[in-house]
Write an enzyme that holds these catalytic residues in place. Structure first.
Site, PDB file in Angstrom:
ATOM      1  N   LYS A 148       0.820  -1.222   0.000  1.00  0.00           N
ATOM      2  CA  LYS A 148       0.000   0.000   0.000  1.00  0.00           C
ATOM      3  C   LYS A 148       0.845   1.259   0.000  1.00  0.00           C
ATOM      4  CE  LYS A 148      -4.413  -1.739   1.482  1.00  0.00           C
ATOM      5  NZ  LYS A 148      -5.608  -1.636   2.293  1.00  0.00           N
ATOM      6  N   LYS A 200      -5.343 -10.196  -6.051  1.00  0.00           N
ATOM      7  CA  LYS A 200      -6.481 -10.371  -5.154  1.00  0.00           C
ATOM      8  C   LYS A 200      -7.656  -9.500  -5.604  1.00  0.00           C
ATOM      9  CE  LYS A 200      -6.811  -8.127  -1.122  1.00  0.00           C
ATOM     10  NZ  LYS A 200      -7.144  -7.727   0.240  1.00  0.00           N
ATOM     11  N   LYS A 229     -11.540  -4.055  -3.156  1.00  0.00           N
ATOM     12  CA  LYS A 229     -12.451  -2.933  -3.344  1.00  0.00           C
ATOM     13  C   LYS A 229     -11.760  -1.734  -3.948  1.00  0.00           C
ATOM     14  CE  LYS A 229     -13.564  -3.072   1.605  1.00  0.00           C
ATOM     15  NZ  LYS A 229     -12.341  -3.195   2.398  1.00  0.00           N
TER      16      LYS A 229
HETATM   17  N1  AQP Z   1     -10.042 -11.221  -2.276  1.00  0.00           N
HETATM   18  C1  AQP Z   1     -10.291 -11.661  -1.046  1.00  0.00           C
HETATM   19  N2  AQP Z   1     -10.482 -12.976  -0.803  1.00  0.00           N
HETATM   20  C2  AQP Z   1     -10.748 -13.434   0.441  1.00  0.00           C
HETATM   21  N3  AQP Z   1     -10.848 -12.613   1.521  1.00  0.00           N
HETATM   22  C3  AQP Z   1     -10.661 -11.290   1.327  1.00  0.00           C
HETATM   23  N4  AQP Z   1     -10.692 -10.237   2.167  1.00  0.00           N
HETATM   24  C4  AQP Z   1     -10.451  -9.100   1.465  1.00  0.00           C
HETATM   25  N5  AQP Z   1     -10.257  -9.384   0.179  1.00  0.00           N
HETATM   26  C5  AQP Z   1     -10.380 -10.741   0.049  1.00  0.00           C
HETATM   27  C6  AQP Z   1     -10.949 -10.333   3.598  1.00  0.00           C
HETATM   28  O1  AQP Z   1     -11.952  -9.397   3.944  1.00  0.00           O
HETATM   29  C7  AQP Z   1     -11.703  -8.929   5.256  1.00  0.00           C
HETATM   30  C8  AQP Z   1     -11.752  -7.433   5.309  1.00  0.00           C
HETATM   31  O2  AQP Z   1     -10.758  -6.836   4.521  1.00  0.00           O
HETATM   32  P1  AQP Z   1     -10.449  -5.295   4.788  1.00  0.00           P
HETATM   33  O3  AQP Z   1     -11.610  -4.465   4.427  1.00  0.00           O
HETATM   34  O4  AQP Z   1      -9.954  -5.096   6.147  1.00  0.00           O
HETATM   35  O5  AQP Z   1      -9.269  -4.932   3.831  1.00  0.00           O
HETATM   36  P2  AQP Z   1      -8.488  -5.693   2.760  1.00  0.00           P
HETATM   37  O6  AQP Z   1      -8.088  -7.032   3.219  1.00  0.00           O
HETATM   38  O7  AQP Z   1      -7.381  -4.778   2.364  1.00  0.00           O
HETATM   39  O8  AQP Z   1      -9.612  -5.820   1.631  1.00  0.00           O
HETATM   40  P3  AQP Z   1      -9.731  -5.105   0.263  1.00  0.00           P
HETATM   41  O9  AQP Z   1     -11.073  -5.430  -0.303  1.00  0.00           O
HETATM   42  O10 AQP Z   1      -8.551  -5.458  -0.577  1.00  0.00           O
HETATM   43  O11 AQP Z   1      -9.697  -3.580   0.621  1.00  0.00           O
HETATM   44  P4  AQP Z   1      -8.735  -2.457   0.103  1.00  0.00           P
HETATM   45  O12 AQP Z   1      -8.893  -2.509  -1.379  1.00  0.00           O
HETATM   46  O13 AQP Z   1      -9.270  -1.203   0.726  1.00  0.00           O
HETATM   47  O14 AQP Z   1      -7.359  -2.815   0.547  1.00  0.00           O
HETATM   48  C9  AQP Z   1     -10.368  -9.500   5.696  1.00  0.00           C
HETATM   49  O15 AQP Z   1     -10.609 -10.636   6.519  1.00  0.00           O
HETATM   50  C10 AQP Z   1      -9.733  -9.916   4.410  1.00  0.00           C
HETATM   51  O16 AQP Z   1      -8.841 -10.997   4.575  1.00  0.00           O
END
Ligand code: AQP
Length: 333
Positions: free
Chosen positions: A112, A195, A198
Site C-alpha cells: 500500500k 487479489k 475494493k
Molecule cells: N479477495 C479476497 N479474498 C478473500 N478474503 C478477502 N478479504 C479481502 N479481500 C479478500 C478479507 O476481507 C476482510 C476485510 O478486509 P479489509 O476491508 O480489512 O481490507 P483488505 O483485506 O485490504 O480488503 P480489500 O477489499 O482489498 O480492501 P482495500 O482494497 O481497501 O485494501 C479480511 O478478513 C480480508 O482478509
C-alpha cells in the site's frame, strides 16, 4: 473459552472477496453459538484518505451488509471501532511494544505504501498495531480472516507475547487466525494473480455486493478464462489461476469442495460452467443486496444498532484496558 473478533474496513463497497473470505464465515461462527464481536473498523479506513460523507455512508453500508448477510445484533456484538475509544488507547500502548522492524516487514504496508513510503500516513505504518489492539482488547481467541490478513494476526501474537514477556505476566492470549473454506483468497476476475479488492481501479475485476443480477452476469461472462475444458480434479488447475478462481468461487457459494464442483463440471467448457456460476451467484447474492438496500433506507436504525453494540463491546473492553494500564504502571485515581 472461545471468543471471536474480526473487522472490515469501510473503505469502499463490499466485494465478493470480503463476503466469501470474511462475512460469510462470520455468520457461520455466530451460528455455531460462539461469542462473536464484529467491527466496522473506521479508524483503520482513515489510514488512507476518506471523504467524510463517503466514510459515513460506507460505514452504514458495511453494517447493513453484515446484517443482510445474517449477522444478528442480539447474538453478535456489531459496532464501529471509533465508538469504542479503548481501541485507540490500547493501540497506543502496543505502538510502544511493537518494533519498527516488525511493521517494515508487513507485505500490506509494502504493497500500500509502495515506493512512496515517505508520503504514507503514520497510521498506515502502525495499522497492524491498532489491529492487534482490536483483537486483544477483548482477549479474542480466534480471528476469521482471508489469507491476506494472516501476517497481521501473526504479528498480533508477537505483540501479545512481547507484552507478556516484558511485563512478566500471562495476560494477553496468543490468538489464532481462522482461515478456512474454498475461498480464502478470491482473485480478480481480470487477473488471476491479483487479489479481488475494493480499491482495484477496474470495476470489472470484482463483484460488488451491491451489483444487480445483470451486472453480476456481465462480469462473470467477461471474466478471464482459458480455452480448455474443466478438468476432473483441482490438480488439473495448478497452472490455470483464472479457472481455479472461478471453481473456488462456485464451491464457496454452493458450500461444496472444489473437487466436488469438478466432479459435476469436469470435461465441460466455460460456456456451460459460466452460466451455472451466474445463476448460483445471483441466487446467493441478490437477496443480500436487496436486504442491504432496504436497511439503508433507515440509517438511524443502523446507527442505533452500532451504538448498542459499542456499549456492549465497551463493557468487555474497559476492565481489560484498566488491567493493562495497571500492569504498565499508569496511576489511576
Ligand atoms: N479477495 C479476497 N479474498 C478473500 N478474503 C478477502 N478479504 C479481502 N479481500 C479478500 C478479507 O476481507 C476482510 C476485510 O478486509 P479489509 O476491508 O480489512 O481490507 P483488505 O483485506 O485490504 O480488503 P480489500 O477489499 O482489498 O480492501 P482495500 O482494497 O481497501 O485494501 C479480511 O478478513 C480480508 O482478509
Amino acid at each position: 473459552k472461545h471468543r471471536v473478533f474480526s473487522g472490515i474496513q469501510p473503505s469502499g463497497g463490499l466485494t465478493l472477496g470480503n463476503y466469501l473470505g470474511a462475512i460469510k464465515r462470520f455468520v457461520d461462527m455466530q451460528d455455531q453459538g460462539i461469542e462473536t464481536l464484529y467491527c466496522v473498523v473506521d479508524m483503520h479506513a482513515i489510514t488512507v484518505w476518506q471523504d467524510p460523507e463517503a466514510l459515513r455512508r460506507q460505514t452504514r453500508e458495511l453494517a447493513a451488509g453484515y446484517l443482510a448477510a445474517g449477522l444478528n445484533p442480539d447474538r453478535s456484538i456489531l459496532f464501529n471501532q471509533s465508538q469504542v475509544p479503548e481501541h485507540a488507547q490500547l493501540g497506543w500502548i502496543f505502538n510502544c511494544v511493537a518494533r519498527m522492524g516488525w511493521m517494515n516487514r508487513m507485505t500490506q504496508w509494502k504493497d500500500k505504501a509502495g515506493k512512496n513510503a515517505e508520503k504514507a500516513s503514520l497510521g498506515l505504518f502502525a495499522y497492524p498495531s491498532l489491529m492487534a489492539a482490536d483483537i486483544l482488547l477483548y482477549h479474542a481467541t480466534h480471528v476469521p480472516v482471508g489469507e491476506d490478513q494472516k501476517q497481521h494476526v501473526e504479528l498480533t501474537r508477537d505483540i501479545a507475547a512481547k507484552f507478556n514477556n516484558d511485563y512478566d505476566v500471562a495476560f494477553f492470549p496468543l490468538t489464532e487466525p481462522v482461515i478456512e473454506g474454498a475461498a480464502t483468497r478470491v482473485m480478480s476476475l481480470r487477473d488471476g494473480s491479483k487479489k479481488m479488492s475494493k480499491s482495484d481501479p477496474s470495476d470489472m475485476s470484482r463483484i460488488n455486493m451491491t451489483d444487480d443480477a445483470d451486472t453480476i452476469a456481465k462480469k462473470i461472462r467477461k471474466a478471464k478464462t482459458d480455452p480448455e475444458p474443466l478438468p476432473d480434479t483441482m490438480k488439473g488447475l495448478d497452472d490455470r489461476p483464472e479457472a481455479r478462481n472461478l471453481v473456488r468461487i462456485y464451491a464457496a457459494l454452493a458450500e461444496m469442495t472444489p473437487d466436488q464442483v469438478l466432479a459435476d463440471f469436469g470435461g465441460q467448457q466455460f460456456s456451460a460452467f459460466k452460466p451455472a456460476l451466474v445463476d448460483l451467484a445471483v441466487d446467493k447474492l441478490a437477496p443480500i443486496s436487496t436486504e442491504m438496500a432496504r436497511l439503508m433506507q433507515d440509517p438511524a436504525e443502523i446507527d442505533r444498532i452500532l451504538a448498542g453494540g459499542a456499549a456492549r463491546a465497551r463493557a468487555i473492553a474497559t476492565p481489560i484496558l484498566e488491567r493493562t494500564y495497571d500492569i504498565v504502571g499508569m496511576v489511576r485515581g
